[in-house]
Design a protein around this motif. Structure first.
Motif: not given
Length: 353
Positions: A215-217, A233-238
């Motif tokens: 979230s900070e990134a 990571e898993r794609p399509d993260l919120a």
């Protein structure tokens, strides 16, 4: 029960939209549940409904992709009351067993506890399993772990390098001299990024990696305080797709030079296409995916694994079947992992041929 875990994992794969180009490590949700069936040595194959055994599956923090996989597997194998009315062909869980997703600090702790007997299994990225088996990287002090065995591949995570659409960064080599936000320090993703970037010649002397929460990134990328985000990571993260609400973004592809450096014969980094729309981007992107493995040890009992897995749906060896509908070329087999299959899985595959 098995149908429920299979449906959930399939919806995850469909959401990712990953299409394999080449590789190994076929994903098999049916064998996924098998991992929880292989209890530690000394346990007889017939488990009494009155004697509940807790099967501890080490995984990362609650809410993470790996935790969700572990929780699904735990639910699938749980059957503390025995279920006497369960038909032999149904997947009703393991009589007398309760599967538990047990959080750890990450792969290093999970694999350490698995080695010491503090866990019965672990859900871990294949690249980190390979390092643990070889005693390299963060596992160098502990030394090689020859006792690790695979039950199945149960998912993937992907290398995603994200930049603003207007960024001059076009290739991974362009990251030299740039500020790159990455997964939090000492996380599985951060270790993976470090290993991948080092192989590609993007050492810490050439790229300034800034570990932080995603979230900070995302906030720092939108504010121009970092030049890119590089995560496994898993794609399509919120957190990523939300950036596109404020600014257009691009995924940096893995090019021919990077493919040559990584090689095409690895089982822990597989080339894949992320389709248009992934992370709110407009085009397809070549990248690397990292299989996620369900790992146990040689102490896991063969007889129990076979006996409790006999009701599961398992493909015949070399039939090139996959329960991952997103795989475009399912030309690898369930036994293609970075560590050997557990003998109980081999036995089960042999009886189904």
């Amino acid at each position: 029960m098995l149908q429920r875990v299979t449906k959930s994992l399939r919806s995850t794969w469909n959401r990712w939209g990953i299409r394999r180009i080449y590789g190994a490590a076929i994903i098999l949700a049916g064998v996924t549940a098998l991992g929880g069936l292989s209890l530690m040595d000394g346990l007889v194959s017939q488990v009494s409904a009155q004697d509940v055994t807790y099967f501890r599956i080490g995984t990362s923090r609650p809410g993470s992709h790996l935790f969700n996989i572990a929780a699904e597997i735990g639910n699938a194998i749980s059957n503390p009351t025995g279920g006497a009315d369960c038909a032999p062909t149904d997947a009703c869980g393991v009589p007398g067993v309760v599967g538990m997703a047990q959080t750890t600090a990450g792969a290093i702790e999970s694999l350490q506890q698995l080695r010491e007997g503090g866990l019965d299994a672990a859900i871990v990225q294949a690249d980190l399993v390979a390092l643990a088996a070889q005693g390299k990287g963060p596992f160098k002090e502990a030394g090689p772990d020859p006792d690790l065995r695979a039950i199945a591949t149960v998912g993937d995570v992907a290398l995603q390098v994200i930049v603003p659409a207007a960024s001059p960064i076009k290739t991974l080599a362009d990251l030299k001299g740039k500020r790159v936000a990455t997964n939090p320090a000492e996380s599985d993703g951060a270790i993976s990024i470090s290993q991948i970037f080092t192989t590609l010649g993007l050492t810490s002397r050439r790229v300034k990696l800034l570990p932080m929460e995603l979230s900070e990134a995302a906030s720092q990328l939108a504010a121009g305080k970092v030049d890119a985000i590089a995560i496994v990571e898993r794609p399509d993260l919120a957190e990523i797709t939300s950036i596109a609400e404020h600014m257009p973004i691009r995924l940096i592809p893995v090019g021919a030079a990077e493919k040559a450096k990584i090689g095409t014969d690895r089982r822990d980094l597989l080339l894949a296409h992320l389709p248009a729309g992934t992370d709110a981007t407009s085009g397809e992107t070549d990248t690397f995916i990292v299989p996620v493995l369900f790992v146990v040890t040689t102490k896991t009992d063969n007889t129990v694994a076979h006996e409790l897995a006999r009701t599961l749906v398992v493909p015949q060896r070399d039939t090139k079947l996959t329960s991952n509908p997103a795989a475009s070329k399912p030309d690898a087999h369930v036994e293609s992992t970075v560590i050997p299959l557990h003998p109980g899985v081999e036995q089960l595959l042999g009886t189904t041929n």
